[in-house]
Design an enzyme around this catalytic site. Structure first.
Site, short mmCIF file in Angstrom:
data_model
loop_
_atom_site.label_atom_id
_atom_site.label_comp_id
_atom_site.label_asym_id
_atom_site.label_seq_id
_atom_site.Cartn_x
_atom_site.Cartn_y
_atom_site.Cartn_z
N ASP A 73 3.75 3.50 -8.84
CA ASP A 73 3.65 5.06 -8.97
C ASP A 73 4.83 5.80 -8.47
O ASP A 73 4.50 6.97 -8.29
CB ASP A 73 2.14 5.40 -8.34
CG ASP A 73 2.32 4.88 -6.80
OD1 ASP A 73 2.93 3.64 -6.68
OD2 ASP A 73 1.69 5.51 -6.05
N ARG A 95 12.79 5.04 -18.11
CA ARG A 95 11.46 4.75 -17.08
C ARG A 95 10.53 4.20 -18.19
O ARG A 95 9.92 3.35 -17.83
CB ARG A 95 11.02 6.35 -16.86
CG ARG A 95 11.97 6.89 -15.60
CD ARG A 95 11.27 8.10 -14.93
NE ARG A 95 10.84 9.19 -15.80
CZ ARG A 95 11.55 10.27 -16.01
NH1 ARG A 95 12.71 10.19 -15.63
NH2 ARG A 95 11.04 11.36 -16.75
N LYS A 185 -4.81 7.09 -5.57
CA LYS A 185 -4.08 6.71 -4.30
C LYS A 185 -3.62 8.13 -3.95
O LYS A 185 -3.00 8.69 -4.41
CB LYS A 185 -3.07 5.59 -4.61
CG LYS A 185 -2.29 5.30 -3.33
CD LYS A 185 -1.03 4.71 -3.56
CE LYS A 185 0.12 5.78 -3.22
NZ LYS A 185 1.57 5.21 -3.40
N GLU A 225 -4.56 5.53 1.96
CA GLU A 225 -3.22 4.90 2.56
C GLU A 225 -2.67 5.60 3.72
O GLU A 225 -1.77 6.60 3.57
CB GLU A 225 -2.23 4.86 1.36
CG GLU A 225 -1.12 4.31 1.94
CD GLU A 225 0.05 4.11 0.68
OE1 GLU A 225 1.11 3.64 0.95
OE2 GLU A 225 -0.18 4.32 -0.66
N GLU A 227 0.00 5.25 6.07
CA GLU A 227 1.09 4.23 6.28
C GLU A 227 1.66 4.80 7.72
O GLU A 227 2.16 5.74 8.09
CB GLU A 227 2.20 4.25 5.19
CG GLU A 227 3.24 3.41 5.67
CD GLU A 227 4.39 3.48 4.46
OE1 GLU A 227 5.36 2.86 4.46
OE2 GLU A 227 4.35 4.20 3.59
N LYS A 256 -5.55 1.19 2.01
CA LYS A 256 -4.17 0.46 1.78
C LYS A 256 -3.34 0.81 3.23
O LYS A 256 -2.62 1.73 3.42
CB LYS A 256 -3.64 1.19 0.63
CG LYS A 256 -2.18 0.68 0.60
CD LYS A 256 -1.50 1.29 -0.68
CE LYS A 256 -0.11 0.73 -1.07
NZ LYS A 256 0.44 1.10 -2.37
N SER A 298 3.40 -3.10 1.63
CA SER A 298 4.82 -3.85 1.88
C SER A 298 5.69 -3.02 2.76
O SER A 298 6.32 -3.74 3.81
CB SER A 298 5.34 -4.45 0.64
OG SER A 298 5.84 -3.61 -0.33
N GLY A 299 6.03 -1.83 2.48
CA GLY A 299 6.56 -1.00 3.54
C GLY A 299 8.09 -1.23 3.86
O GLY A 299 8.45 -1.10 4.87
N GLY A 300 8.67 -1.98 2.96
CA GLY A 300 10.27 -2.00 3.05
C GLY A 300 10.44 -3.69 3.77
O GLY A 300 11.60 -4.11 4.17
N SER A 325 -0.92 -4.63 -2.22
CA SER A 325 -0.76 -3.37 -3.12
C SER A 325 0.90 -3.02 -3.09
O SER A 325 1.09 -2.21 -2.28
CB SER A 325 -1.61 -2.09 -2.78
OG SER A 325 -1.50 -1.09 -3.52
N TYR A 387 10.40 8.82 -0.35
CA TYR A 387 9.65 8.59 -1.71
C TYR A 387 9.76 9.61 -2.64
O TYR A 387 9.70 10.63 -2.35
CB TYR A 387 8.14 7.96 -1.30
CG TYR A 387 8.00 6.72 -0.68
CD1 TYR A 387 7.71 5.52 -1.43
CD2 TYR A 387 8.09 6.48 0.63
CE1 TYR A 387 7.49 4.30 -0.72
CE2 TYR A 387 8.11 5.43 1.20
CZ TYR A 387 7.79 4.16 0.70
OH TYR A 387 7.60 3.08 1.43
#
Length: 387
Positions: A73, A95, A185, A225, A227, A256, A298-300, A325, A387
């Protein structure tokens, strides 16, 4: 601190028939109540309406054994960064070509239960002229949609942010449902180096609760989510402390969260077993067993690191479906293998399937880490990443 919890009708059938997420069916009405801020006199009510049973079925389908979510996304701007890394211009055609590669990977649905799409992709067709949503459904993958409008500065905070997108969300989610989306999300963040301030945590909780109410009212299962960014040199205990304050809980939806890890710049690295111990301890303290799925971001982390940590969390029984995810942790090597060259599509899809299968095994607690490439072991943390 803010707290939110919800109760959703249980369903005896965890399987969502494909026709239900394509056409949508009117199912009996239910009311789901959510408690808002403890200090407030009023309550926030989620009217799941005629979608109550369908919402439960969708959540259980996404949280099915050995499967997880492909987060594809990325906004057009972020997708442009990905394409630039392999020397491609950020055009709709490029894309489209990359997203076609992802959704048409043969057998992807064996390991992937849901795919989060950007709005462009939800309405987009593949390079062969087939609707992306239809391709996913044929792969037995539930289409989802990113509905937030991104982060903006939070006035009165310590250089923190809040997530925008509530305005017009009801009409947008209704339209997304008609287009074939069956879950949504919404991502907001908390920064440890910047506080986190009580204001930022409260704003995150309230925004997530409002979004969840609106999404369910329009037939979409909300993925919540909150984060906690990897930025910082703090240790794993500090992350655990902050994660407990970030108390956004909904029963009957999908969560998430971030894994509990040290800051990316912390000198003391944590083993997968330590990450699993801290993360599961947090979940047991904060997440009701009724939540169908915990779909970690996963965040990096590197591709292998994210898989190893997930595997460690599935070495024993959990009251929830503990899964993934992932965006970059599924796509990084795939993107580089493709390189924008048509002749590399099959090799790139094979790479995607390798990562998806590895995380499928990790969800079942059977991943060994053998035979992983050096590329898959490279970390993907970017300081101050936007992001």
């Amino acid at each position: 601190m803010a707290s939110a919890s919800a109760s959703l009708l249980k369903s005896s059938s965890p399987v969502l028939d494909k026709s239900e997420w394509v056409k949508g069916q009117a199912i009996r009405q239910s009311t789901v109540s959510v408690r808002s801020l403890p200090s407030g006199p009023s309550s926030l009510t989620i009217r799941a309406g005629s979608y109550a049973d369908e919402l439960v079925k969708t959540a259980k389908t996404v949280a099915s054994p050995g499967r997880g979510i492909l987060a594809m996304d990325e906004s057009n701007a972020t997708c442009g960064k990905r394409l630039a890394s392999i020397g491609l211009e950020n055009t709709e055609a490029n894309r489209q070509a990359y997203r076609t590669l992802l959704v048409t990977a043969p057998g992807l649905g064996q390991y992937i239960s849901g795919a989060i799409l950007f709005e462009e992709t939800l309405y987009q067709s593949t390079t062969d002229g087939k609707k992306m949503v239809d391709v996913l459904v044929e792969q037995n993958i539930v289409p989802g949609i990113k509905v937030d409008k991104g982060l903006v500065p939070l006035a009165g905070s310590n250089d923190e942010s809040w997530c925008q997108g509530l305005d017009g969300l009801a009409s947008r989610t209704a339209a997304y449902y008609q287009q074939g989306a069956r879950f949504a999300k919404w991502r907001t963040v908390v920064s440890i180096p910047n506080g986190p301030s009580a204001l930022a945590v409260r704003e995150a909780a309230w925004g997530l609760a409002r979004y969840a109410a609106i999404a369910q009212d329009n037939g979409l299962v909300p993925i919540v989510e909150p984060e906690i960014l990897l930025d910082g040199d703090h240790g794993i205990d500090r992350t655990f402390e902050v994660a407990q304050k970030n108390n956004v809980m909904f029963e009957g939806i999908l969560l998430k969260p971030s894994m509990v890890t040290p800051g990316a710049e912390c000198k003391e690295k944590a083993t997968p077993q330590q990450v699993a111990e801290y993360t599961l301890k947090l979940l047991h303290r904060r997440i009701p067993p009724a939540v169908p799925g915990i779909m970690f971001l996963s965040g990096g982390q590197s591709e292998v690191e994210a898989t190893l940590n997930l595997n460690a969390m599935n070495q024993g029984p959990n009251p929830w479906h503990v899964s993934f995810s992932y965006a970059r942790a599924l796509q990084n090597t795939c993107l580089k293998t493709w390189g924008g060259r048509p002749e590399n599509v099959k090799a790139a899809q094979d790479t995607l399937l390798t990562r998806a299968k590895a995380n499928s095994l990790a969800q079942l607690g059977k991943y060994t880490g053998e035979g992983e490439s050096e590329e898959a072991k490279k970390g993907m943390f970017v300081k101050g990443y936007v992001y």
